[in-house]
Each structure stands twice: as C-alpha cells, then as structure tokens.
Design a protein around this motif. Structure first.
Motif, PDB file in Angstrom:
ATOM      1  N   MET A 178       0.821  -1.207   0.000  1.00 45.50           N
ATOM      2  CA  MET A 178       0.000   0.000   0.000  1.00 45.50           C
ATOM      3  C   MET A 178       0.860   1.264   0.000  1.00 45.50           C
ATOM      4  SD  MET A 178      -2.687  -1.385   2.775  1.00 45.50           S
ATOM      5  CE  MET A 178      -4.215  -2.184   2.305  1.00 45.50           C
ATOM      6  N   ASP A 236      -0.025   7.199  12.177  1.00 46.11           N
ATOM      7  CA  ASP A 236      -0.316   6.188  11.142  1.00 46.11           C
ATOM      8  C   ASP A 236      -1.666   5.533  11.408  1.00 46.11           C
ATOM      9  OD1 ASP A 236       0.162   4.719  13.401  1.00 46.11           O
ATOM     10  OD2 ASP A 236       2.063   3.897  12.739  1.00 46.11           O
ATOM     11  N   GLY A 237      -1.999   4.553  10.622  1.00 40.34           N
ATOM     12  CA  GLY A 237      -3.278   3.860  10.791  1.00 40.34           C
ATOM     13  C   GLY A 237      -3.319   3.040  12.068  1.00 40.34           C
ATOM     14  N   THR A 238      -2.155   2.530  12.456  1.00 40.84           N
ATOM     15  CA  THR A 238      -2.073   1.737  13.685  1.00 40.84           C
ATOM     16  C   THR A 238      -2.497   2.580  14.880  1.00 40.84           C
ATOM     17  OG1 THR A 238      -0.325   0.355  12.764  1.00 40.84           O
ATOM     18  CG2 THR A 238      -0.445   0.473  15.167  1.00 40.84           C
ATOM     19  N   ASN A 275      -6.259   3.503  14.813  1.00 37.09           N
ATOM     20  CA  ASN A 275      -7.107   2.431  15.357  1.00 37.09           C
ATOM     21  C   ASN A 275      -6.990   2.358  16.874  1.00 37.09           C
ATOM     22  OD1 ASN A 275      -8.268   1.545  12.988  1.00 37.09           O
ATOM     23  ND2 ASN A 275      -6.729  -0.020  12.584  1.00 37.09           N
ATOM     24  N   HIS A 331      -6.892  -5.871  10.465  1.00 44.65           N
ATOM     25  CA  HIS A 331      -5.452  -5.555  10.486  1.00 44.65           C
ATOM     26  C   HIS A 331      -4.860  -5.852  11.866  1.00 44.65           C
ATOM     27  CE1 HIS A 331      -1.800  -2.971  10.417  1.00 44.65           C
ATOM     28  NE2 HIS A 331      -1.765  -3.414   9.173  1.00 44.65           N
ATOM     29  N   SER A 376      -2.997  -4.292  13.646  1.00 42.62           N
ATOM     30  CA  SER A 376      -2.916  -3.144  14.563  1.00 42.62           C
ATOM     31  C   SER A 376      -4.018  -3.214  15.621  1.00 42.62           C
ATOM     32  CB  SER A 376      -3.032  -1.831  13.785  1.00 42.62           C
ATOM     33  OG  SER A 376      -4.202  -1.818  12.998  1.00 42.62           O
ATOM     34  N   ILE A 379     -14.388  -3.327   8.482  1.00 40.03           N
ATOM     35  CA  ILE A 379     -13.235  -2.906   7.670  1.00 40.03           C
ATOM     36  C   ILE A 379     -13.724  -2.354   6.342  1.00 40.03           C
ATOM     37  CG2 ILE A 379     -10.950  -3.572   6.841  1.00 40.03           C
ATOM     38  CD1 ILE A 379     -11.343  -6.231   8.325  1.00 40.03           C
ATOM     39  N   GLY A 395     -11.968  -1.875   3.276  1.00 36.07           N
ATOM     40  CA  GLY A 395     -10.731  -2.085   2.528  1.00 36.07           C
ATOM     41  C   GLY A 395      -9.790  -2.957   3.339  1.00 36.07           C
ATOM     42  N   THR A 444      -6.828  -5.278   4.434  1.00 36.40           N
ATOM     43  CA  THR A 444      -5.426  -5.193   4.013  1.00 36.40           C
ATOM     44  C   THR A 444      -5.090  -6.217   2.932  1.00 36.40           C
ATOM     45  OG1 THR A 444      -5.038  -4.659   6.316  1.00 36.40           O
ATOM     46  CG2 THR A 444      -3.094  -5.053   4.951  1.00 36.40           C
ATOM     47  N   ASP A 455     -12.522   0.675  10.275  1.00 36.52           N
ATOM     48  CA  ASP A 455     -11.130   0.821   9.875  1.00 36.52           C
ATOM     49  C   ASP A 455     -11.108   1.060   8.366  1.00 36.52           C
ATOM     50  OD1 ASP A 455      -8.520   0.681   9.199  1.00 36.52           O
ATOM     51  OD2 ASP A 455      -8.092  -1.239  10.159  1.00 36.52           O
ATOM     52  N   ALA A 495      -8.656   2.745   6.939  1.00 41.57           N
ATOM     53  CA  ALA A 495      -7.285   3.208   6.693  1.00 41.57           C
ATOM     54  C   ALA A 495      -6.986   3.145   5.203  1.00 41.57           C
ATOM     55  CB  ALA A 495      -6.289   2.356   7.467  1.00 41.57           C
ATOM     56  N   ASP A 504      -5.988   6.571   6.533  1.00 41.92           N
ATOM     57  CA  ASP A 504      -4.571   6.907   6.373  1.00 41.92           C
ATOM     58  C   ASP A 504      -4.378   7.908   5.235  1.00 41.92           C
ATOM     59  OD1 ASP A 504      -3.183   5.675   8.365  1.00 41.92           O
ATOM     60  OD2 ASP A 504      -2.642   3.896   7.215  1.00 41.92           O
ATOM     61  N   HIS A 531      -1.309   8.530   4.080  1.00 44.70           N
ATOM     62  CA  HIS A 531      -0.201   8.056   3.239  1.00 44.70           C
ATOM     63  C   HIS A 531      -0.614   6.874   2.374  1.00 44.70           C
ATOM     64  CE1 HIS A 531       0.279   5.930   7.196  1.00 44.70           C
ATOM     65  NE2 HIS A 531       0.331   4.893   6.387  1.00 44.70           N
ATOM     66  N   LYS A 532      -1.858   6.489   2.453  1.00 40.44           N
ATOM     67  CA  LYS A 532      -2.303   5.438   1.546  1.00 40.44           C
ATOM     68  C   LYS A 532      -3.005   6.125   0.371  1.00 40.44           C
ATOM     69  CE  LYS A 532      -2.332   1.496   4.665  1.00 40.44           C
ATOM     70  NZ  LYS A 532      -1.972   1.879   6.022  1.00 40.44           N
TER      71      LYS A 532
HETATM   72  C1  LIG Z   1      -6.992  -1.838   6.964  1.00 39.13           C
HETATM   73  C2  LIG Z   1      -5.746  -1.325   7.617  1.00 39.13           C
HETATM   74  N1  LIG Z   1      -5.828  -0.787   8.834  1.00 39.13           N
HETATM   75  C3  LIG Z   1      -4.752  -0.298   9.476  1.00 39.13           C
HETATM   76  C4  LIG Z   1      -3.510  -0.340   8.883  1.00 39.13           C
HETATM   77  C5  LIG Z   1      -2.313   0.183   9.617  1.00 39.13           C
HETATM   78  O1  LIG Z   1      -1.817   1.302   8.984  1.00 39.13           O
HETATM   79  P1  LIG Z   1      -0.320   1.813   9.210  1.00 39.13           P
HETATM   80  O2  LIG Z   1       0.573   0.882   8.506  1.00 39.13           O
HETATM   81  O3  LIG Z   1      -0.366   3.183   8.646  1.00 39.13           O
HETATM   82  O4  LIG Z   1      -0.065   1.834  10.686  1.00 39.13           O
HETATM   83  C6  LIG Z   1      -3.379  -0.894   7.610  1.00 39.13           C
HETATM   84  C7  LIG Z   1      -2.064  -0.971   6.966  1.00 39.13           C
HETATM   85  O5  LIG Z   1      -1.847  -1.551   5.961  1.00 39.13           O
HETATM   86  C8  LIG Z   1      -4.525  -1.393   6.962  1.00 39.13           C
HETATM   87  O6  LIG Z   1      -4.458  -1.946   5.753  1.00 39.13           O
END
Ligand SMILES: Cc1ncc(COP(=O)(O)O)c(C=O)c1O
Length: 581
Positions: free
Chosen positions: A108, A179-181, A184, A231, A233, A286, A288, A290, A315, A317, A344, A346-347
């Motif tokens: 991604m 970030d996405g982590t 969440n 994910h 996270s 979710i 999308g 991962t 989520d 992200a 996110d 950056h995605k």
């Molecule tokens: C659905 C989903 N949630 C959360 C994340 C975590 O994002 P990050 O890598 O920016 O922490 C990702 C990362 O690929 C993701 O695909």
C-alpha cells in the motif's frame, strides 16, 4: 588572560559555525551539489527515482548490512554536507526500494504526486509543533479545518454542525496520528474509556485502570469483534489497552471475504449468555481489508451496534478516500453510522510517509482521553495536544489540506477510479490465463491470485481432502518460490500473503500473490508484463528436469521449504534460501 583569549576565539569560532549551519547559505561548492540533486528531486522526481533508486538491488541483504554495522558516533564532524548528500543519493538510495515504479504493485505504498515533496519541505522548514498553539498557531487552525473537511466527507452533517465545531476549542471532530495503527488504537482507546466511564464511586478506567474497572462493572473481560481479515494493529491495540489481544476476537467471513453477519450474531449471542461477564468494547468493520481490499457490510454492522449499544469503529485506513469518488462511494454505504473511523493519508490520499487520522461522529467523544499539563495544553485552550496520543508532531495536516486544494475531490476520484478499474481489468486478465487462478476478486483495488493451472484446479475440485491438501502444499511452495524469484530479479514486485480457503470449517492456508493497484502509471499492459514474468519464472524454475526432480523430492518428503537441505537443489532455489524471506 591567555585562557580568556582562547575562550573568546572558541566562542567566535562557534558563532561562525552556528551562523553557517543555521543562518547563512552554504558555500558555493556545497550549493552546486545541493542544487544538482535537489533540482532533480524537486522538478524531475520520477526520473530521479528511476535513475537513483532500485526496486531491489542485486546485493544480498546480509552483505549490505555489513556496511551499516559501525556503531560509533564521531566526536568531530566526519563528513561535509556535500559528501553526506552525495553519499545518501549515490550509495544509500540505490539500495532503497523504488516504490514509485508502476511495476511495484505489492504494497500500500506507491508513487506520490511530485508536489508532495515540495509540501513536505515547506512543513519541515516551518517546523511547527502542533502539540500547542504557542508553537503552531495558524497551522493548528488549518488542522481543525481539514479535520472538519474529512469529517464532512464521512458523516455529511449540516452546515450548522460544521460551523459550530470547525474551530470550537471545546470539541474535536478527530485527530491526526502518526499512522493507521495509532488511529485504530486511538479509536479503541476512546471506546474503552466510554465503556468504563466514570460513575459515582468510580473515576473511570483511564484513572483507575482495568482491574478496578472490571471489578466495578462486574465483568471478567472486554472484547473487540472484528472480521478475521482485520489488520493486526487492532490486536496491538488490544494489548496496549490492557484488554489482552486474545480478546480481539476474529469473526468468520463469507465467501466474499466480508464479515459474516450470521457468524457475528452467533458470537454476540454467545457473549450475551455470559450474563454480562463479557462486554463488547467495540465491533470493527473494515472498509478495505489489508489483504483482499474487501469492505464489510457497514450498514448492517452499524445497525447491529446500535441495537446492542456497542461502539462501532470502521477501519477505513485503506478504503476511506473512496468517499471522494461519486462512482464508488456507495461501496462504503453505512460508514456514517460509525462512532469512529480511521483513515490513512499516506495510503490513498497519496501523502508522503506518514499520516494517520481518526474521526469521531460525536464531537465530545475525545473528551475521555484529554490530558493537560501546566506548561502546555492548559484546560480551556485550543491546543490540539490535549486530545492526542502523540505529543510533539509535525503539521502533516498542512500537506493534506494543500493536496486537497490542488487535486480537488475530482482529482482524487480519478486516482481511486483508476485503481478500481485497473484492478478489474487485471482480474479479467488473470481469469483468461490458464496458468493462474484468481483467488479474491477486487472490490476496491486489491486482488489475490496464484499459480494454479486449469488442470490442477480441476484436480482440486474433484479430489478428496488429503489429495487437495497435498496439491495445495505443492502449490504454496511454487507460489512462494516464484514470488521470491520475481522480487529478487528486481524488475517488478507483487507481495505475498496467506488466504484461508475452503467451503468447510477446516480451511486451508493458501499462499497467494497480493496485488495493490494504486499507482496511476500502472496500466493493464504493465500488469500483463508482470504476469508474463511470473509465467516465465515458473516455467524456468519448475519445468527443467533438475528443478522438477528436486521439487518432487521435496514434496514427496513432505518437508517444509525452510528445512530442505540446500545441497543438490536447483541453483536458483539455493540462492533464494540464502536471501531473507
Ligand atoms: C486496513 C488497515 N488498517 C490499518 C492499517 C495500519 O496502517 P499503518 O501501517 O499506517 O499503521 C493498515 C495498513 O496496511 C490497513 O491496511
């Protein structure tokens, strides 16, 4: 007297050095070097990347790591700026990964519009710290504004709502995270604090901790329910928030890899039978996934959460920016019902690393995570650090806000539509090729497939359980090897993951190629080349007599690849085994 003079000279020298570093431009030689590279980076980014950055380079990681093993920091300056700059570009960048290549379709992370580099540079130059107004002022106001813009994209509240909250110092529509982590984590942090809220005789989980909360509320455990494609996270969040990551419970998915609503209902019923000893902290949908890009049935999930009075987190992200596309935003139908949403930057907003965001439907939700300090973040101030996991942080919001102005929702929609439609074409192409099997159809712009010829597919369909298992094990090995060889060759990159497959309860682990189509320069022609290369690697590796013999021996012995003794193997596989996974 002499010492005084020396000291004076030293401080004069220091002053000159400080001035050189902080105020005056570099000397002419340095300027020439800086210009040489910076002009390429600022005005010819793609060419620069093509010229200086490999997808992956020939040198094995182990050899490369030897170059970076000196752990001493020199007391005196080791190198001049121009040397360091040249070294970065000529010696380090070639061993980085050219994620901007249209042949890089495995993760991604992708190309970014060239102006993102300019925006990032301006943000670095301004060096604002968003933790408080005293170090950011206007930048914090822009951040609140852009948070409201994205909130509006998700929740579509009224003008009055946004006029009330856009610059309101007492409310928050969301937060930027690293970030996405952490987005969440922040969503579940807020959900946890709402579940174990203060009551007479109890000051809330944030103050009293989880043990006291469980005792006060008379429960044994709190759980988060999420599709098994959630994910990781979310598991981390379970650990960090103290509920334990085994209480982030995976719910089965249906044949389209979306959360199975019946399975969710059954899980909720089982929890209800615990007589309140187990509480659901949140249900996560979710938007999308991962690995497959699939979107859970958000509307249904929202209704179930409302029925059971449970926090609903989405989520998004990955898939969140799909909301800008008139053509595809319906895929996220029901996202408005979410109590919180993570996205996110950056995605699929194509920001440089890294930018996470979390949004809350209720502008007061984040009150449960407010922290104050006397030197900053005083009660009643508009400091954005009050409700944030991070302390100091850069003004990433300036980049997102500027990018939205440059691109408009239509500009972003073109990127989103391109990704979804190209992934659709790619799926068609895979279906047409007799050597490949499409494993998950793209709902957004992610799909998975594997090498599994028509003939083998027929065998799998007609064979018994044991035979199917043996064939799949062989296929897993083939796909693993082809993915690694392609990555090693360095022309293109498709990632690899494991998908659980099978109609019965006992699902099998299937090794698949995972392809993420987000680079607008990735066309169907390029994707055909990627498949051609995989076919070529497969035929070269698995149809030569030596390779077939060795491969057959491995399968017969039932040995996992990492425990096969190397001598006697096909040379390319030996080499592979020496590389990292
Ligand atoms: C659905 C989903 N949630 C959360 C994340 C975590 O994002 P990050 O890598 O920016 O922490 C990702 C990362 O690929 C993701 O695909």
């Amino acid at each position: 007297m002499k010492a005084e003079i020396d000291n004076r000279n030293e401080s004069l020298a220091d002053k000159q050095a400080f001035t050189e570093i902080f105020l005056t431009p570099q000397n002419n030689d340095t300027k020439v070097v800086l210009r040489k590279y910076m002009e390429q980076i600022l005005f010819g980014l793609q060419d620069f990347l093509k010229k200086h950055v490999g997808i992956t380079h020939e040198i094995p990681l182990e050899d490369l790591s030897c170059r970076f093993s000196n752990t001493l920091i020199n007391r005196n300056p080791e190198k001049k700026l121009e040397q360091v700059f040249t070294e970065l570009i000529e010696e380090i960048a070639p061993h980085a990964v050219n994620v901007a290549s249209p042949y890089f379709i495995g993760h991604m992370t992708s190309a970014i519009p060239f102006f993102m580099v300019h925006l990032k540079t301006i943000v670095a130059a301004l060096n604002q710290n968003i933790v408080k107004l005293e170090t950011s002022k206007g930048a914090s106001l822009v951040e609140k504004q852009v948070l409201a813009k994205i909130h509006r994209l998700i929740y579509c509240k009224s003008d009055t709502f946004y006029n009330t909250h856009v610059q309101n110092v007492h409310t928050a529509l969301g937060a930027f995270t690293s970030d996405g982590t952490t987005a969440n984590l922040m969503a579940l942090w807020v959900a946890r604090n709402a579940l174990f809220a203060p009551k007479p005789g109890f000051e809330g989980v944030e103050k009293e901790g989880l043990t006291a909360s469980y005792r006060f509320y008379g429960i044994g455990r709190a759980v988060v329910l999420v599709s098994r494609l959630g994910h990781y996270s979310l598991n981390k969040a379970g650990g960090i928030l103290g509920i334990g990551n085994r209480n982030v419970i995976p719910v089965d998915v249906d044949s389209n890899n979306r959360m199975d609503i019946d399975a969710l209902r059954r899980t909720i019923q089982a929890i209800k039978r615990s007589n309140g000893r187990t509480q659901i902290l949140a249900i996560v949908g979710i938007a999308g996934a991962t690995e497959t890009g699939t979107i859970d049935p958000l509307r249904k999930l929202g209704e179930i959460c409302a029925l059971h009075n449970v926090h609903f987190h989405v989520d998004a992200a990955w898939g969140g920016p799909t909301l800008v596309s008139e053509k595809y935003r319906h895929l996220l139908d029901g996202i408005k019902l979410a109590d919180s949403v993570s996205i996110d930057g950056h995605k699929q907003f194509y920001l440089p690393m890294s930018c996470g965001m979390v949004y809350f439907k209720n502008p007061f939700s984040m009150d449960t995570v407010a922290y104050y300090a006397d030197y900053i973040n005083r009660p009643g101030s508009a400091d954005l650090g009050i409700k944030s996991i991070a302390g100091s942080r850069e003004a990433t919001s300036l980049i997102l806000d500027s990018a939205l102005k440059i691109m408009g929702t239509d500009g972003y929609a073109r990127l989103i539509d391109h990704g979804i439609e190209t992934a659709g074409q790619f799926a068609e192409e895979i279906r047409k090729r007799p050597l490949f099997q499409l494993i998950t159809n793209p709902e957004l712009n992610i799909l998975t497939y594997r090498i599994c010829s028509m003939e083998v597919q027929r065998k799998l369909a007609s064979g018994g359980t044991e035979e199917r298992k043996a064939i799949n094990e062989g296929l897993n090995e083939i796909n693993r090897v082809v993915q690694r060889l392609q990555r090693k060759a360095g022309r293109s990159f498709v990632s690899r993951t494991i998908i659980k497959m099978g109609a019965t309860q006992e699902k099998e682990d299937i090794v698949v190629f995972r392809s993420v189509i987000m680079n607008p320069m990735t066309t169907i022609e390029i994707l055909r080349e990627v498949l051609d290369e995989q076919e070529e690697i497969y035929r070269r590796t698995f149809t030569s007599p030596v390779a077939l013999y060795e491969y057959g021996r491995r399968i017969e012995n039932g040995l996992p690849s990492d425990r096969i003794p190397s001598p006697g193997l096909h040379p390319e596989i030996i080499e592979l085994d020496n590389c990292l996974n």
